[in-house]
Design a protein around this motif. Sequence first.
Motif, mmCIF file in Angstrom:
data_model
loop_
_atom_site.group_PDB
_atom_site.id
_atom_site.type_symbol
_atom_site.label_atom_id
_atom_site.label_comp_id
_atom_site.label_asym_id
_atom_site.label_seq_id
_atom_site.Cartn_x
_atom_site.Cartn_y
_atom_site.Cartn_z
ATOM 1 N N PRO A 1 9.842 36.238 -11.254
ATOM 2 C CA PRO A 1 8.788 36.702 -12.171
ATOM 3 C C PRO A 1 7.478 35.945 -11.975
ATOM 4 O O PRO A 1 6.998 35.266 -12.882
ATOM 5 C CB PRO A 1 9.391 36.456 -13.550
ATOM 6 N N VAL A 2 6.938 36.027 -10.790
ATOM 7 C CA VAL A 2 5.636 35.401 -10.486
ATOM 8 C C VAL A 2 4.797 36.402 -9.693
ATOM 9 O O VAL A 2 5.357 37.235 -8.990
ATOM 10 C CB VAL A 2 5.780 34.088 -9.665
ATOM 11 N N PRO A 3 3.469 36.315 -9.813
ATOM 12 C CA PRO A 3 2.649 37.260 -9.032
ATOM 13 C C PRO A 3 2.856 37.027 -7.540
ATOM 14 O O PRO A 3 2.936 35.888 -7.084
ATOM 15 C CB PRO A 3 1.214 36.907 -9.429
ATOM 16 N N ARG A 4 2.953 38.137 -6.800
ATOM 17 C CA ARG A 4 3.184 38.049 -5.346
ATOM 18 C C ARG A 4 2.074 37.251 -4.654
ATOM 19 O O ARG A 4 2.315 36.556 -3.693
ATOM 20 C CB ARG A 4 3.214 39.437 -4.710
ATOM 21 N N VAL A 5 0.852 37.405 -5.196
ATOM 22 C CA VAL A 5 -0.276 36.721 -4.554
ATOM 23 C C VAL A 5 -0.079 35.214 -4.597
ATOM 24 O O VAL A 5 -0.477 34.497 -3.668
ATOM 25 C CB VAL A 5 -1.594 37.126 -5.248
ATOM 26 N N SER A 6 0.570 34.725 -5.649
ATOM 27 C CA SER A 6 0.813 33.273 -5.736
ATOM 28 C C SER A 6 1.702 32.830 -4.586
ATOM 29 O O SER A 6 1.499 31.757 -4.002
ATOM 30 C CB SER A 6 1.509 32.919 -7.045
ATOM 31 N N LEU A 7 2.694 33.669 -4.271
ATOM 32 C CA LEU A 7 3.603 33.335 -3.170
ATOM 33 C C LEU A 7 2.826 33.277 -1.857
ATOM 34 O O LEU A 7 3.004 32.368 -1.044
ATOM 35 C CB LEU A 7 4.713 34.390 -3.053
ATOM 36 N N LEU A 8 1.954 34.259 -1.708
ATOM 37 C CA LEU A 8 1.183 34.342 -0.464
ATOM 38 C C LEU A 8 0.193 33.183 -0.349
ATOM 39 O O LEU A 8 0.024 32.586 0.715
ATOM 40 C CB LEU A 8 0.434 35.676 -0.433
ATOM 41 N N LEU A 9 -0.433 32.860 -1.485
ATOM 42 C CA LEU A 9 -1.416 31.773 -1.449
ATOM 43 C C LEU A 9 -0.721 30.422 -1.219
ATOM 44 O O LEU A 9 -1.257 29.548 -0.541
ATOM 45 C CB LEU A 9 -2.223 31.754 -2.752
ATOM 46 N N GLY A 10 0.487 30.297 -1.761
ATOM 47 C CA GLY A 10 1.269 29.077 -1.514
ATOM 48 C C GLY A 10 1.511 28.916 -0.021
ATOM 49 O O GLY A 10 1.344 27.821 0.549
ATOM 50 N N ALA A 11 1.890 30.022 0.626
ATOM 51 C CA ALA A 11 2.111 29.991 2.084
ATOM 52 C C ALA A 11 0.809 29.647 2.798
ATOM 53 O O ALA A 11 0.806 28.901 3.791
ATOM 54 C CB ALA A 11 2.626 31.335 2.554
ATOM 55 N N ALA A 12 -0.305 30.177 2.271
ATOM 56 C CA ALA A 12 -1.607 29.914 2.897
ATOM 57 C C ALA A 12 -1.954 28.423 2.811
ATOM 58 O O ALA A 12 -2.460 27.848 3.780
ATOM 59 C CB ALA A 12 -2.677 30.743 2.202
ATOM 60 N N PHE A 13 -1.663 27.789 1.664
ATOM 61 C CA PHE A 13 -1.950 26.346 1.521
ATOM 62 C C PHE A 13 -1.193 25.548 2.577
ATOM 63 O O PHE A 13 -1.752 24.684 3.246
ATOM 64 C CB PHE A 13 -1.529 25.838 0.132
ATOM 65 N N SER A 14 0.092 25.857 2.709
ATOM 66 C CA SER A 14 0.889 25.077 3.665
ATOM 67 C C SER A 14 0.410 25.330 5.095
ATOM 68 O O SER A 14 0.364 24.403 5.914
ATOM 69 C CB SER A 14 2.375 25.392 3.527
ATOM 70 N N ASP A 15 0.010 26.563 5.371
ATOM 71 C CA ASP A 15 -0.491 26.869 6.717
ATOM 72 C C ASP A 15 -1.786 26.122 7.005
ATOM 73 O O ASP A 15 -2.009 25.654 8.124
ATOM 74 C CB ASP A 15 -0.729 28.378 6.874
ATOM 75 N N SER A 16 -2.629 26.010 5.975
ATOM 76 C CA SER A 16 -3.905 25.294 6.178
ATOM 77 C C SER A 16 -3.659 23.816 6.474
ATOM 78 O O SER A 16 -4.309 23.228 7.338
ATOM 79 C CB SER A 16 -4.784 25.402 4.941
ATOM 80 N N ILE A 17 -2.703 23.232 5.746
ATOM 81 C CA ILE A 17 -2.402 21.808 5.973
ATOM 82 C C ILE A 17 -1.893 21.623 7.411
ATOM 83 O O ILE A 17 -2.314 20.709 8.127
ATOM 84 C CB ILE A 17 -1.377 21.295 4.933
ATOM 85 N N GLN A 18 -1.013 22.525 7.831
ATOM 86 C CA GLN A 18 -0.493 22.430 9.205
ATOM 87 C C GLN A 18 -1.604 22.644 10.233
ATOM 88 O O GLN A 18 -1.658 21.963 11.257
ATOM 89 C CB GLN A 18 0.599 23.469 9.410
#
Lengths: 301, 292
Positions: free
Chosen positions: A132-149
């Motif tokens: 029960p979370v917005p899909r965009v949050s999941l995507l943005l979470g992935a984006a944060f980790s990708d940016s760090i990498q």
Amino acid sequence: MTDTSIDSKEDQVFLNGSSYLTEFKPVFFDWTAAIIIAKKNLRLAIRYPANVLIWGILPVVWFAPFILMATAIAGPETSVYFTELSGFDNYITFSIIGWFVIMFLDNSIWGIGNNFRWEQFSGTLEPLFMAPVPRVSLLLGAAFSDSIQAVFQTSMLLGISTVIFGSRYVLTQILPIAIIMLVMIIALYGFGFMVAGLIIVFKDPSVLTELVSEVTWMISPVQYPLAALPSPVRFAAYLIPTTLAIVTIRELAITGIMNVVSFLTALCGLGLIAILFWTIGLGSFRYAVRWSRERGHMGGF
Amino acid sequence: MTEIKRSAIFERMWKREGFRAELRAANALAIKQWKVEFSYPLSVLWFIVMPILWFIPLLITGTAVSGGEESTYLEGLVGTGDWLSYVAIGSAYAGLSISMMWGTGFALRREQNVGTLETLMTTPMGKGTLVWGSTLHNLQHGGLGVILQLCGSVLIFGVQLNIWGILPALGVVALSIIAMQGLVFTIVCVILLAKQAWMVVELLSSVLFLVAPMSYPIAVLPPALQYISVASPLTWSVEGFRGFLMEGIGSSLVLNAVGALIVLDVVFLVLGVLMFRYTERYVRMKGALSQF
């Protein structure tokens, strides 16, 4: 006694969970979910340290052929024609900055864009979408980790290239470079959302991702200046968030001269591109998810 | 179908042997892969535009540094100043090599991912035929890519080809496939042993392409890399292929490339086949064929 305490803990977890669900109200964005996804992805990345290492080294092997080709055609010294066209007198220093920035674009296409595809391959896409979370949050979470990498990988790329090719850059302009990079990364998130939407609909990630990746790379001024491109292509190049960033960062890092007007123009341009891509990206991503769910297409390969 | 008829078919299948039977199996594998690729419409589009998309950045870079169609520096290195034809032919060959290395190298892994590797391994065909079947498909796939890129380069960018060199160039392709197959067998071994071996393959192929004279002569490489380049069959394949297509059949340098390629064919194929046989047996003994 022990059993009772376990039961009570489990009950507590269950009660917490159910109270979350009963009191749940849809929100636009869930930071906690985004951070959890980012941490999860980073934890996975750390499990394969060779991957991170290899992505720092491989771009050097990829751009070396261009440098060797330029040497074979124009000789070991940078050609006068190139200097007139680009305004820079060192081809190697010029292209390293291009590769440094384009790695972020590559990351947004392969990482953010394909994130749900990787989840699908791991069999975790449908459970994630039931959360029960917005899909965009999941995507943005992935984006944060990708940016760090990506920051880690590009730093490695820059370090290795500096050692191998002996390129030198002006470090005094690091703050404006960081500002430009930050706005570019935000814009790239929107671009990544758009690619994610496309991949949810079209599935086959290798071809679509390759296509988007090759076309954006081809029209970006990575190995050549914008002036080398035909005019209509040049216009299209400016729509890619990395183009303005490459041009501005090159100017700052190679010459060390900061022209406030052109810097602010680039910053505003990137800001506008960010708004444009976030609007298109979020819209197309939401549409793609709805389209896919309505057809029961989400888990399909 | 009656039980007797069915068992007669199975019996015939188990008795099948010889070169023609293996060739039929390899052909069936190649056709199967085409069917898979054509079931994704975007794959078809990608297949058509990819050869040109790869070439355009090289073309723009070359133009940006040379400012024209001739390079005096390149002429001093290889005897021709026509950098456009030099790069177009060399990079066209790269498409075929990439298709062979990645497509064939990962064929067994793909079968494993879709759950058909063990089934294929239990069919009555030679284990090497699985790899040769994929080679056949990627040769057709990559070969069509080379034709598309060369036609595009001639028609759009005005690249010059010596038509008398086309047949001998195809001969070079045939020779290079033998040595490339040795490399492919090595990649298959790495994948069978390491499973998630894309990193090893990516690094190996990137280094091989770096030292191959696709868009520059090996003279511009650092000396250490020049030694690796001389020992790579890709180097001589590209030199031979480009030499015939640019200079026809009269060049002595091209004949040197063909001679070197024949020697490397023997070395690479023997080593590759031996490694594949040993690895395949080892993986089966360990029961690790279906492991991810």
